[in-house]
Design a protein around this motif. Sequence first.
Motif, PDB file in Angstrom:
ATOM      1  N   PRO A   1      -3.234 -20.684   1.551  1.00 30.03           N
ATOM      2  CA  PRO A   1      -2.159 -20.919   0.585  1.00 30.03           C
ATOM      3  C   PRO A   1      -2.143 -19.955  -0.601  1.00 30.03           C
ATOM      4  N   PHE A   2      -2.945 -18.905  -0.557  1.00 33.77           N
ATOM      5  CA  PHE A   2      -3.077 -17.995  -1.693  1.00 33.77           C
ATOM      6  C   PHE A   2      -2.126 -16.803  -1.635  1.00 33.77           C
ATOM      7  N   ALA A   3      -1.439 -16.630  -0.513  1.00 30.88           N
ATOM      8  CA  ALA A   3      -0.517 -15.496  -0.366  1.00 30.88           C
ATOM      9  C   ALA A   3       0.423 -15.784   0.795  1.00 30.88           C
ATOM     10  N   GLU A   4       1.476 -14.973   0.921  1.00 36.44           N
ATOM     11  CA  GLU A   4       2.374 -15.059   2.071  1.00 36.44           C
ATOM     12  C   GLU A   4       3.215 -13.788   2.150  1.00 36.44           C
ATOM     13  N   ASN A   5       3.759 -13.548   3.349  1.00 35.72           N
ATOM     14  CA  ASN A   5       4.666 -12.425   3.598  1.00 35.72           C
ATOM     15  C   ASN A   5       4.015 -11.059   3.408  1.00 35.72           C
ATOM     16  N   ILE A   6       2.844 -10.887   4.014  1.00 36.00           N
ATOM     17  CA  ILE A   6       2.139  -9.616   3.942  1.00 36.00           C
ATOM     18  C   ILE A   6       1.330  -9.418   5.224  1.00 36.00           C
ATOM     19  N   ALA A   7       1.210  -8.158   5.652  1.00 36.99           N
ATOM     20  CA  ALA A   7       0.407  -7.811   6.828  1.00 36.99           C
ATOM     21  C   ALA A   7      -0.377  -6.536   6.537  1.00 36.99           C
ATOM     22  N   LEU A   8      -1.676  -6.573   6.834  1.00 32.73           N
ATOM     23  CA  LEU A   8      -2.544  -5.401   6.793  1.00 32.73           C
ATOM     24  C   LEU A   8      -2.806  -5.048   8.252  1.00 32.73           C
ATOM     25  N   VAL A   9      -2.377  -3.866   8.674  1.00 32.28           N
ATOM     26  CA  VAL A   9      -2.320  -3.549  10.104  1.00 32.28           C
ATOM     27  C   VAL A   9      -3.126  -2.298  10.423  1.00 32.28           C
TER      28      VAL A   9
ATOM     29  N   ALA B   1       4.991  -5.749   3.618  1.00 31.68           N
ATOM     30  CA  ALA B   1       5.157  -6.970   2.836  1.00 31.68           C
ATOM     31  C   ALA B   1       6.627  -7.236   2.569  1.00 31.68           C
ATOM     32  N   ARG B   2       6.892  -8.428   2.057  1.00 28.94           N
ATOM     33  CA  ARG B   2       8.253  -8.795   1.666  1.00 28.94           C
ATOM     34  C   ARG B   2       8.761  -7.819   0.615  1.00 28.94           C
TER      35      ARG B   2
ATOM     36  N   PHE C   1      -1.516  -9.358  -3.810  1.00 34.73           N
ATOM     37  CA  PHE C   1      -2.561  -9.719  -2.843  1.00 34.73           C
ATOM     38  C   PHE C   1      -3.703  -8.703  -2.855  1.00 34.73           C
ATOM     39  N   LEU C   2      -3.365  -7.430  -2.902  1.00 36.32           N
ATOM     40  CA  LEU C   2      -4.386  -6.376  -2.799  1.00 36.32           C
ATOM     41  C   LEU C   2      -4.913  -5.994  -4.177  1.00 36.32           C
ATOM     42  N   LYS C   3      -5.547  -6.969  -4.810  1.00 36.64           N
ATOM     43  CA  LYS C   3      -6.170  -6.754  -6.108  1.00 36.64           C
ATOM     44  C   LYS C   3      -7.356  -5.801  -5.936  1.00 36.64           C
ATOM     45  N   PRO C   4      -7.798  -5.180  -7.025  1.00 41.10           N
ATOM     46  CA  PRO C   4      -8.905  -4.208  -6.921  1.00 41.10           C
ATOM     47  C   PRO C   4     -10.155  -4.739  -6.218  1.00 41.10           C
ATOM     48  N   ALA C   5     -10.473  -6.006  -6.338  1.00 44.61           N
ATOM     49  CA  ALA C   5     -11.653  -6.552  -5.663  1.00 44.61           C
ATOM     50  C   ALA C   5     -11.421  -6.778  -4.168  1.00 44.61           C
ATOM     51  N   VAL C   6     -10.172  -6.961  -3.765  1.00 44.16           N
ATOM     52  CA  VAL C   6      -9.857  -7.251  -2.365  1.00 44.16           C
ATOM     53  C   VAL C   6      -9.903  -5.978  -1.520  1.00 44.16           C
TER      54      VAL C   6
ATOM     55  N   VAL D   1       1.947 -15.283   6.847  1.00 41.66           N
ATOM     56  CA  VAL D   1       3.391 -15.482   6.939  1.00 41.66           C
ATOM     57  C   VAL D   1       3.865 -16.496   5.901  1.00 41.66           C
ATOM     58  N   GLU D   2       5.178 -16.662   5.846  1.00 41.41           N
ATOM     59  CA  GLU D   2       5.807 -17.652   4.959  1.00 41.41           C
ATOM     60  C   GLU D   2       5.127 -19.006   5.163  1.00 41.41           C
TER      61      GLU D   2
END
Length: 180
Positions: free
Chosen positions: A91-99, A126-127, A135-140, A159-160
Amino acid sequence: EISDKQAFYQELHDTFGEFRERGDEDKYIEQMAHGVYVGEEFQAEYDYYVFHYVEVYYETVVHVDSKGNTYTTIERRTRTCYRYGFLLDFPFAENIALVSGGGDYDYPAKWDTTSEEFNSHFDVYARDEMTASKFLKPAVIPACVEITNYFDGLNIEIVEGGKMNIAFSDSDVLELERKH
C-alpha cells in the motif's frame, strides 16, 4: 492448488505487464505457494508463483539426401520458459514498474534516475514522473541495485490499488541465503 491455471494467468496478464508480450503459447501459472514475509519495515502475506510459457521460433535447416542433393526446410521449434515471482499487497505506492526482464507495461511516463548504475539495470515506467520520484527515494535506489545481484531479469511492478508483482528468471530464489 489453482483450479484454472489459464484463467488465473489471464487475470494476471490483465493486471501486470510482466505477463504481456511473453511467450507464444501454452501460458499458465504452473505452481503457487502462500507465505508470510516478516521484515523490519513491514509484514506481508505473499503468493509465490511459477509462470510457464512457450516461445515458438523457426530455424532454417539444410538437409542432404542419399544422392547428395541438398535442400532447405524451415522447421518449427519451441522453447519452454519459466518466470518466477511474488504477488503481494504493497500500500506504499502504485502505478510504477521497474523493468529489467521484459514484459509490456502500460504507463505513459518513462523516467531516469540520477544514478547511472540504477539506470543501467532498470527502465522505469510510471503514471507520471512524480510517482516515480516519490517511490525511488535516494535510499531505495541502491537497494534496488543491490537486489539485482540476487535476481536475473528482475521486474517490480505496483499497480493501481497497491498490488505488487516481483518477477524474475531465477528458479532457485527460495534457496538464497538470507542476510539480516
